[in-house]
Design a protein around this motif. Sequence first.
Motif, PDB file in Angstrom:
ATOM      1  N   ALA A  79       2.871   3.327  14.073  1.00 56.72           N
ATOM      2  CA  ALA A  79       2.072   2.400  13.273  1.00 56.72           C
ATOM      3  C   ALA A  79       2.611   0.997  13.465  1.00 56.72           C
ATOM      4  CB  ALA A  79       2.108   2.782  11.801  1.00 56.72           C
ATOM      5  N   SER A  80       1.725   0.027  13.282  1.00 54.30           N
ATOM      6  CA  SER A  80       2.112  -1.377  13.368  1.00 54.30           C
ATOM      7  C   SER A  80       1.428  -2.106  12.218  1.00 54.30           C
ATOM      8  CB  SER A  80       1.664  -1.952  14.711  1.00 54.30           C
ATOM      9  OG  SER A  80       2.043  -3.298  14.817  1.00 54.30           O
ATOM     10  N   ILE A  81       2.042  -3.192  11.750  1.00 57.44           N
ATOM     11  CA  ILE A  81       1.484  -3.932  10.616  1.00 57.44           C
ATOM     12  C   ILE A  81       1.534  -5.430  10.888  1.00 57.44           C
ATOM     13  CG2 ILE A  81       3.691  -4.026   9.386  1.00 57.44           C
ATOM     14  CD1 ILE A  81       2.020  -3.621   6.775  1.00 57.44           C
ATOM     15  N   SER A  82       0.519  -6.124  10.408  1.00 52.94           N
ATOM     16  CA  SER A  82       0.463  -7.574  10.473  1.00 52.94           C
ATOM     17  C   SER A  82      -0.154  -8.051   9.161  1.00 52.94           C
ATOM     18  CB  SER A  82      -0.404  -8.017  11.666  1.00 52.94           C
ATOM     19  OG  SER A  82      -0.510  -9.414  11.707  1.00 52.94           O
ATOM     20  N   CYS A  83       0.586  -8.865   8.409  1.00 52.28           N
ATOM     21  CA  CYS A  83       0.109  -9.339   7.115  1.00 52.28           C
ATOM     22  C   CYS A  83      -0.036 -10.853   7.143  1.00 52.28           C
ATOM     23  CB  CYS A  83       1.077  -8.929   6.008  1.00 52.28           C
ATOM     24  SG  CYS A  83       1.272  -7.151   5.841  1.00 52.28           S
ATOM     25  N   HIS A  84      -1.032 -11.352   6.396  1.00 50.22           N
ATOM     26  CA  HIS A  84      -1.338 -12.784   6.432  1.00 50.22           C
ATOM     27  C   HIS A  84      -1.756 -13.285   5.059  1.00 50.22           C
ATOM     28  CE1 HIS A  84      -1.254 -12.650  10.808  1.00 50.22           C
ATOM     29  NE2 HIS A  84      -1.815 -11.459  10.649  1.00 50.22           N
ATOM     30  N   PHE A 114       2.940  17.369   3.884  1.00 49.70           N
ATOM     31  CA  PHE A 114       4.305  16.869   3.784  1.00 49.70           C
ATOM     32  C   PHE A 114       4.580  15.493   4.380  1.00 49.70           C
ATOM     33  CE2 PHE A 114       4.737  21.562   3.805  1.00 49.70           C
ATOM     34  CZ  PHE A 114       5.188  21.693   2.502  1.00 49.70           C
ATOM     35  N   LYS A 115       3.641  14.847   5.027  1.00 49.40           N
ATOM     36  CA  LYS A 115       3.936  13.599   5.726  1.00 49.40           C
ATOM     37  C   LYS A 115       2.999  12.501   5.241  1.00 49.40           C
ATOM     38  CE  LYS A 115       4.538  11.900  10.444  1.00 49.40           C
ATOM     39  NZ  LYS A 115       4.348  12.221  11.852  1.00 49.40           N
ATOM     40  N   SER A 116       3.552  11.290   5.077  1.00 48.66           N
ATOM     41  CA  SER A 116       2.719  10.155   4.691  1.00 48.66           C
ATOM     42  C   SER A 116       3.241   8.881   5.347  1.00 48.66           C
ATOM     43  CB  SER A 116       2.699   9.983   3.169  1.00 48.66           C
ATOM     44  OG  SER A 116       3.973   9.613   2.697  1.00 48.66           O
ATOM     45  N   MET A 117       2.331   7.921   5.511  1.00 47.12           N
ATOM     46  CA  MET A 117       2.674   6.592   5.995  1.00 47.12           C
ATOM     47  C   MET A 117       2.684   5.684   4.775  1.00 47.12           C
ATOM     48  SD  MET A 117       0.657   4.109   8.628  1.00 47.12           S
ATOM     49  CE  MET A 117      -0.663   3.914   7.478  1.00 47.12           C
ATOM     50  N   GLN A 118       3.698   4.840   4.667  1.00 50.35           N
ATOM     51  CA  GLN A 118       3.823   3.980   3.503  1.00 50.35           C
ATOM     52  C   GLN A 118       4.077   2.542   3.915  1.00 50.35           C
ATOM     53  OE1 GLN A 118       6.160   5.639   0.243  1.00 50.35           O
ATOM     54  NE2 GLN A 118       6.520   7.424   1.556  1.00 50.35           N
ATOM     55  N   VAL A 119       3.599   1.623   3.073  1.00 54.10           N
ATOM     56  CA  VAL A 119       3.901   0.205   3.237  1.00 54.10           C
ATOM     57  C   VAL A 119       4.627  -0.231   1.970  1.00 54.10           C
ATOM     58  CG1 VAL A 119       2.980  -2.118   3.523  1.00 54.10           C
ATOM     59  CG2 VAL A 119       1.890  -0.193   4.701  1.00 54.10           C
ATOM     60  N   VAL A 120       5.787  -0.854   2.186  1.00 49.46           N
ATOM     61  CA  VAL A 120       6.630  -1.306   1.089  1.00 49.46           C
ATOM     62  C   VAL A 120       6.788  -2.817   1.193  1.00 49.46           C
ATOM     63  CG1 VAL A 120       8.934  -1.101   0.066  1.00 49.46           C
ATOM     64  CG2 VAL A 120       7.852   0.894   1.105  1.00 49.46           C
ATOM     65  N   ARG A 121       6.723  -3.504   0.041  1.00 50.46           N
ATOM     66  CA  ARG A 121       6.860  -4.959  -0.002  1.00 50.46           C
ATOM     67  C   ARG A 121       8.235  -5.353  -0.519  1.00 50.46           C
ATOM     68  NH1 ARG A 121       5.298  -6.494  -4.744  1.00 50.46           N
ATOM     69  NH2 ARG A 121       3.154  -5.811  -4.569  1.00 50.46           N
ATOM     70  N   PHE A 122       8.844  -6.351   0.161  1.00 47.94           N
ATOM     71  CA  PHE A 122      10.101  -6.960  -0.272  1.00 47.94           C
ATOM     72  C   PHE A 122       9.869  -8.463  -0.411  1.00 47.94           C
ATOM     73  CE2 PHE A 122      11.213  -3.225   2.196  1.00 47.94           C
ATOM     74  CZ  PHE A 122      12.137  -2.584   1.377  1.00 47.94           C
ATOM     75  N   TYR A 123      10.698  -9.126  -1.189  1.00 46.16           N
ATOM     76  CA  TYR A 123      10.617 -10.580  -1.317  1.00 46.16           C
ATOM     77  C   TYR A 123      11.934 -11.187  -0.862  1.00 46.16           C
ATOM     78  CZ  TYR A 123      10.268 -15.221  -3.383  1.00 46.16           C
ATOM     79  OH  TYR A 123      10.242 -16.578  -3.564  1.00 46.16           O
ATOM     80  N   ASP A 124      11.847 -12.068   0.126  1.00 45.56           N
ATOM     81  CA  ASP A 124      13.006 -12.805   0.629  1.00 45.56           C
ATOM     82  C   ASP A 124      13.049 -14.130  -0.133  1.00 45.56           C
ATOM     83  OD1 ASP A 124      14.868 -14.330   2.000  1.00 45.56           O
ATOM     84  OD2 ASP A 124      14.028 -13.919   3.991  1.00 45.56           O
ATOM     85  N   SER A 143      10.867   9.314   9.742  1.00 43.23           N
ATOM     86  CA  SER A 143      10.907   8.843  11.121  1.00 43.23           C
ATOM     87  C   SER A 143      11.536   7.458  11.159  1.00 43.23           C
ATOM     88  CB  SER A 143       9.487   8.771  11.687  1.00 43.23           C
ATOM     89  OG  SER A 143       9.498   8.105  12.929  1.00 43.23           O
ATOM     90  N   PRO A 144      12.333   7.166  12.178  1.00 47.93           N
ATOM     91  CA  PRO A 144      12.886   5.822  12.303  1.00 47.93           C
ATOM     92  C   PRO A 144      11.869   4.809  12.842  1.00 47.93           C
ATOM     93  CG  PRO A 144      13.653   7.189  14.102  1.00 47.93           C
ATOM     94  CD  PRO A 144      12.865   8.084  13.190  1.00 47.93           C
ATOM     95  N   LYS A 145      10.699   5.281  13.271  1.00 51.13           N
ATOM     96  CA  LYS A 145       9.683   4.348  13.770  1.00 51.13           C
ATOM     97  C   LYS A 145       9.175   3.513  12.598  1.00 51.13           C
ATOM     98  CE  LYS A 145       8.113   7.346  17.476  1.00 51.13           C
ATOM     99  NZ  LYS A 145       6.959   8.038  18.063  1.00 51.13           N
ATOM    100  N   ASN A 146       9.146   2.191  12.799  1.00 51.54           N
ATOM    101  CA  ASN A 146       8.713   1.302  11.729  1.00 51.54           C
ATOM    102  C   ASN A 146       8.249  -0.015  12.314  1.00 51.54           C
ATOM    103  OD1 ASN A 146      11.008  -0.858  11.461  1.00 51.54           O
ATOM    104  ND2 ASN A 146      12.030   1.102  11.774  1.00 51.54           N
ATOM    105  N   SER A 147       7.634  -0.821  11.485  1.00 53.04           N
ATOM    106  CA  SER A 147       7.193  -2.148  11.885  1.00 53.04           C
ATOM    107  C   SER A 147       7.225  -3.031  10.641  1.00 53.04           C
ATOM    108  CB  SER A 147       5.773  -2.073  12.454  1.00 53.04           C
ATOM    109  OG  SER A 147       5.307  -3.346  12.835  1.00 53.04           O
TER     110      SER A 147
END
Length: 157
Positions: A79-84, A114-124, A143-147
Amino acid sequence: MIKVNKIIAATAIFLIGRLAIAEEIGHVDTKFKLIGPDDKIVVEAFDDPGVPGVTCYLSRAKTGGLSGAVGVAEDTSDASISCHQTGPINLDPKIKDGEREGKNVFQKRTSLVFKSMQVVRFYDRKRNTLVYLVYSDRVIEGSPKNSIAAVPIVPWR
């Protein structure tokens, strides 16, 4: 027993209501399947439910074939993610203060159970930037695969 069922139902409605719902923007086929739909890459968009003015675009693998058609196939962790920033952002003080650090804003089932894709938000805080991480997990092993994607918060014109 009825009270327990009501509590579980109310909790599920609350949790579902707090996660974003994605809309499919388009897809491309990646592997021909003789029976059932082809394997594909799906592009979806969702608005962050906790930060109006931010839209994220996900591309993810979707398994086809007969198992994909009936919903029992396991999608890969690719998976890949792009946020704007798509509008003015008024950041909730709880996000700025770190109270909602690592907030799950989107989740999609990628296997029957048993498997899901998740998007988590952090604030810098130092850079006044929202950071979004997409990854897959399983009950036992993720999985270690992430974006990641970063959205600097700037005044909207």
